[in-house]
Design an enzyme around this catalytic site. Structure first.
Site, short mmCIF file in Angstrom:
data_model
loop_
_atom_site.label_atom_id
_atom_site.label_comp_id
_atom_site.label_asym_id
_atom_site.label_seq_id
_atom_site.Cartn_x
_atom_site.Cartn_y
_atom_site.Cartn_z
CG HIS A 291 78.69 -34.03 19.12
ND1 HIS A 291 77.86 -33.29 19.91
CD2 HIS A 291 78.43 -35.33 19.40
CE1 HIS A 291 77.13 -34.09 20.66
NE2 HIS A 291 77.45 -35.35 20.37
CB CYS B 92 74.21 -35.58 19.54
SG CYS B 92 74.55 -37.12 20.41
CD GLU C 254 78.80 -29.93 19.11
OE1 GLU C 254 78.53 -30.14 17.91
OE2 GLU C 254 78.42 -30.70 20.03
#
Lengths: 235, 735
Positions: free
Chosen positions: A205, A88, A207
């Site tokens: 993302h 990002c 994560e």
């Protein structure tokens, strides 16, 4: 693996990256403050530039962070072929630092967008995707206002020709169309690598998709690919 | 100094109040002091019309770590050394004038209240009220507020996990923007906004001070306004980036014992923040305004003391600890200056360099006159309540057309066009995302989770301020119970009109009575809150809108429920009622009544004993892994309830119970204490045993399955059609 996570003022997915890589994927992680002049990046097996709003996205997203002293170290680290992932805002910083081609402009509809996106692995012959079946559609959240990947035609042609487009937004069935493009990116580009294949930039993302309890764990497959490659090389 | 009516009007102080000031000081206040009184005696800071009522409310929090109103936010202990901090706060008037910055700084303000307690903010919720989106000005306000919240919350990395949005003409010129923030403290180190002793330093960190927001608390939030443009400069401008690094640096600094107190600069800026700190510490204060870092030149003491520049915090630091703490802020490139110190005298002494500008007793500043409110019920309310809804004509349109009309109402349609602009995943704790009943967050390192919800129904509050508020508490708690979590505490956002008017006084007193009653019944103390009065334009007040934020705890996040129907063949069961269908009285203050019949009438009803039993049964069923989905009946009645569970689950349903009464009341009656669940048929017997043990009525009403939704033999509609209408209506309206 020993993974360094860079923290700028305004970074916020640093802790999420740490949780995913350390608690879920069981790797050793360390935060690296952007002003840390003593740090030797070569002691890390990979570097993550996490998401967030470094320097509040002032001027242009990623532009001020790209001038931070730590980025000089990252450039050397990356040019030596070490793995770097920009997520990002990290992707935006990598583009601003000329480590990846193109740029990320305002979403076409001019709104911020937070939702689960479907992305298709277009190239599983990279260190970041080698453990992912090429038919697999990953469900990974996006969260950005400026994720619209843009580059001139030659750059896009090059990216396509060299198989540098790693992820594309698709629908649930893997069909690339306008409805599944959340931000107006050219050719539905969600993530790219450099020519040498060691620098990955992606808007979704991984994560945030680390655990079934919070809606899915497909993001782990990207981290696991890198971990598997690392373990193989080590053997 | 000659005091004129203009001067007093500017700071919203009455002649009577001015005379009280003179009595307390035994002299006339000077210009600077008048500014301090104007701020601290404003409705916003001084709670002149609500303090007496709230005193009774605060008794519920007697046994908690922090009593209601004593600190920046409320705290509950959830075990395992985990404390949760929460508060809701309004930013209505600024958002009416400058929607983007008004809403953004509203979010910024409530976040500071949370980390001032030493907590890491983990969630935001927003309760929003607007005029109907068909009008251009309303669209401007709606889009501005939503972008402002999106801008601030996303940048700062706190997930925005829920809330509600309602549209009604009553909020046309007075939109409501109530932001709630929740934080977590994992080591039990709750910060206090106090100094320890005389000699402690008063330290200002964060943004430079400019001329923005002067008279925000007194002029803007404490009287009704007509000329909005003139007031724009009283709205502050937010910088979420600075707030983000302020959070990180403050949380780093409070690890050291040298920091003894932390307080946010909100309404009325340094004046309110510093004086409240001194008051809580039973100390006085000496401030040198020339030490305040300034963004503009030649600011005078009045401006420096009253500026509401955002992203500033005050710290109380032990005399010898300053350099150590300053290093932390320097690391983050944040300014950190000593602007004063605490003293042993009950006074605030303000200096500019060595020149003493004022010396004022703190007890005078913090004790404004308190007013008693009328409890006289307005005659017009009786008429509205006693309307006989049986005389309501049954629509000549088909039930299906009426259903589609209700679904496309902005109050019922999907709010995704709004919440997809907010990051709701960051911090990776979000188990239930926006769009369901309560949101659910896990707490890393524990099996426990917390569920959060905000609720209020202005129409029901309007029709019966007391019961309407109890209904809001019941619904907020019900949303939480539908996830499997047990409600444990509340925060309240009181949004009312001009408290100097009798009708509004009745609404306020009744609402707070209702809140006290429901909060006791549910055993959910009110731990924090906010009052926003004077929400009135051109003599017209908003609906009394008591917004309830609720928090619940789930012991094990492995066992939770959401609203999605899961599997074909699952049984659909109603809890809390012996029929699927609503009755005529359930149309009181309903969406159907307003949308189709253009009326806001009737007497809302609730039975809190049934409510509590039904919620308990729902939680039990979820804990025992019998209940697969749970969704409460609320706005739009059971028809909307079933449709939402179908759409989110991607599967149809057949409701096969016969409709014997009026179909409009059956489908759209907003029955309270009613939860629709889905379970596997194998588990029905176990559910029946649990329901009987807990004396809760229930009824099996149909099955999950197919690609359409069938309501008895009355109507059938394809999932696709209903989903298109429900999903696209709000977006179309906001374009």
């Amino acid at each position: 693996m020993n993974i360094g996570i860079i923290v700028f003022p305004g970074t916020w997915s640093d802790k999420d990256c740490f949780y995913s890589l350390s608690n879920i994927n069981k790797q050793f992680c360390e935060f690296i403050w952007h002003k840390n002049e003593q740090i030797i990046l070569e002691n890390f097996d990979a570097i993550i530039i996490p998401g967030g709003f470094s320097y509040g996205d002032f001027l242009r997203s990623g532009s001020i962070a790209s001038l931070s002293p730590i980025m000089d170290k990252v450039k050397i680290y990356a040019k030596n072929g070490n793995p770097v992932i920009g997520i990002c805002n990290g992707f935006q910083i990598l583009c601003e630092s000329n480590l990846l081609p193109g740029t990320l402009i305002r979403n076409k509809h001019l709104q911020f967008r937070c939702e689960w996106s479907n992305i298709k692995v277009e190239n599983n012959n990279t260190i970041f995707t080698s453990s992912i079946n090429d038919e697999r559609i990953l469900s990974i959240p996006i969260s950005h206002g400026e994720g619209n990947f843009y580059a001139d035609e030659n750059v896009i042609d090059d990216l396509e020709k060299n198989n540098q487009i790693v992820f594309r937004y698709t629908d649930k069935k893997g069909i690339v169309n306008q409805q599944s493009n959340p931000n107006g990116s050219i050719n539905n580009i969600a993530g790219i690598i450099n020519k040498d294949g060691n620098i990955l930039g992606m808007m979704p993302h991984p994560e945030k998709a680390c655990d079934e309890l919070i809606g899915g764990s497909d993001g782990n497959m990207i981290f696991q690919s890198l971990i598997n490659v690392f373990n193989k090389v080590k053997q | 100094m000659k005091v004129t009516k203009e001067i007093l009007d500017e700071i919203a102080i009455s002649k009577y109040e001015y005379d009280e000031i003179v009595k307390k000081l035994h002299r006339e206040p000077n210009h600077l002091e008048l500014g301090l009184f104007g701020a601290l005696w404003s409705e916003h800071c001084g709670y002149k019309h609500t303090k007496k009522l709230l005193k009774k409310l605060s008794e519920g929090s007697d046994n908690l770590p922090v009593k209601l109103g004593e600190e920046n936010a409320g705290v509950i202990d959830i075990g395992e050394d985990i404390s949760i901090v929460m508060k809701i706060e309004s930013h209505n008037h600024p958002s009416a004038i400058e929607p983007f910055q008004g809403a953004a700084t509203g979010v910024g303000g409530i976040i500071r209240d949370i980390f001032a307690m030493g907590a890491r903010p983990i969630a935001l919720l927003n309760s929003l009220r607007f005029g109907i989106p068909e009008n251009e000005k309303n669209k401007y306000i709606i889009n501005g507020v939503v972008s402002g919240i999106s801008y601030y919350g996303n940048c700062i990395g706190i997930p925005n996990i829920g809330g509600e949005v309602y549209f009604s003409d009553t909020y046309q010129d007075n939109p409501l923007v109530n932001a709630m923030c929740v934080g977590v403290i994992k080591n039990k180190k709750i910060m206090s906004a106090k100094a320890d002793q005389s000699g402690d330093l008063l330290v200002l960190v964060g943004s430079d001070t400019g001329r923005d927001g002067i008279h925000g608390a007194s002029g803007l939030a404490s009287k009704t306004f007509h000329e909005q443009d003139e007031l724009r400069s009283t709205v502050q401008v937010g910088n979420p980036f600075l707030e983000k690094i302020l959070i990180e640096s403050c949380l780093e600094a409070i690890k050291f014992d040298e920091v003894v107190g932390l307080q946010d600069c909100g309404a009325a800026g340094i004046t309110s923040a510093a004086i409240e700190m001194a008051d809580r510490s039973n100390l006085g204060l000496q401030i040198d305004v020339s030490k305040i870092p300034q963004r503009e030149t030649e600011m005078n003491a009045y401006e420096l003391m009253l500026s509401e520049s955002q992203e500033r915090m005050l710290l109380a630091i032990k005399g010898d600890g300053f350099n150590k703490i300053k290093d932390i802020f320097q690391k983050w490139d944040i300014k950190c200056e000593v602007i004063g110190k605490f003293i042993n005298e009950n006074k605030i002494n303000i200096y500019q360099n060595s020149k003493k500008l004022s010396s004022t007793p703190i007890s005078a500043l913090t004790n404004p006159p308190l007013y008693d409110l009328s409890r006289k019920k307005p005659a017009w309310l009786d008429i509205l309540q006693k309307t006989d809804l049986n005389k309501l004509e049954i629509p000549t349109e088909t039930p299906k057309n009426i259903l589609l009309e209700i679904i496309s109402s902005p109050n019922i349609a999907s709010k995704k066009p709004i919440f997809r602009q907010y990051d709701h995943h960051v911090q990776t704790n979000t188990v239930i995302e926006p769009g369901g009943d309560g949101a659910l967050l896990r707490i890393k390192g524990s099996k426990k989770g917390i569920s959060l919800s905000t609720d209020s129904n202005g129409k029901k509050n309007f029709l019966d301020p007391n019961l309407g508020t109890q209904i809001a508490v019941a619904e907020a708690c019900r949303n939480i119970s539908c996830t499997g979590a047990k409600p444990v505490a509340l925060t309240d956002g009181l949004n009312f009109g001009d408290p100097e008017k009798e009708d509004v006084q009745y609404q306020l007193t009744e609402s707070i009575d209702g809140l006290i009653n429901a909060s006791k019944k549910f055993n959910t103390p009110v731990i924090s809150g906010n009052a926003s009065l004077y929400n009135e334009s051109n003599g017209k007040s908003i609906y009394p809108t008591t917004i309830i934020g609720a928090i619940g705890i789930i012991d094990n996040t492995d066992n939770y429920a959401d609203i999605k129907f899961k599997e074909e063949g699952d049984l659909i069961v109603v809890l809390g009622d012996s029929t699927a269908w609503g009755k005529i009285s359930d149309l009181s203050g309903s969406e159907y009544l307003e949308k189709i019949h253009k009326r806001v009438q009737g007497q809302p009803e609730i039975d809190l004993d049934l409510e509590i039993k039904t919620q308990k049964l729902c939680r039990l069923g979820i804990k025992n892994k019998i209940i697969k989905s749970a969704h409460d009946v609320s706005d739009g009645g059971i028809a909307i309830n079933i449709i939402e569970s179908c759409i989110s689950g991607g599967v149809g349903a057949i409701i096969n119970e016969d409709i014997v009464n009026r179909w409009d009341a059956a489908l759209f009656g907003e029955t309270q204490s009613k939860i629709v669940i889905s379970i596997s048929t194998d588990n029905f017997n176990e559910l029946v045993i649990l329901a009987n043990q807990n004396s809760v009525p229930y009824k099996s009403i149909g099955y999950v399955g197919g690609e359409s939704i069938k309501f008895s033999n009355l109507l059938s509609i394809s999932l696709e059609e209903v989903e298109n209408e429900w999903g696209s209506s709000l977006e179309k309206l906001l374009k």
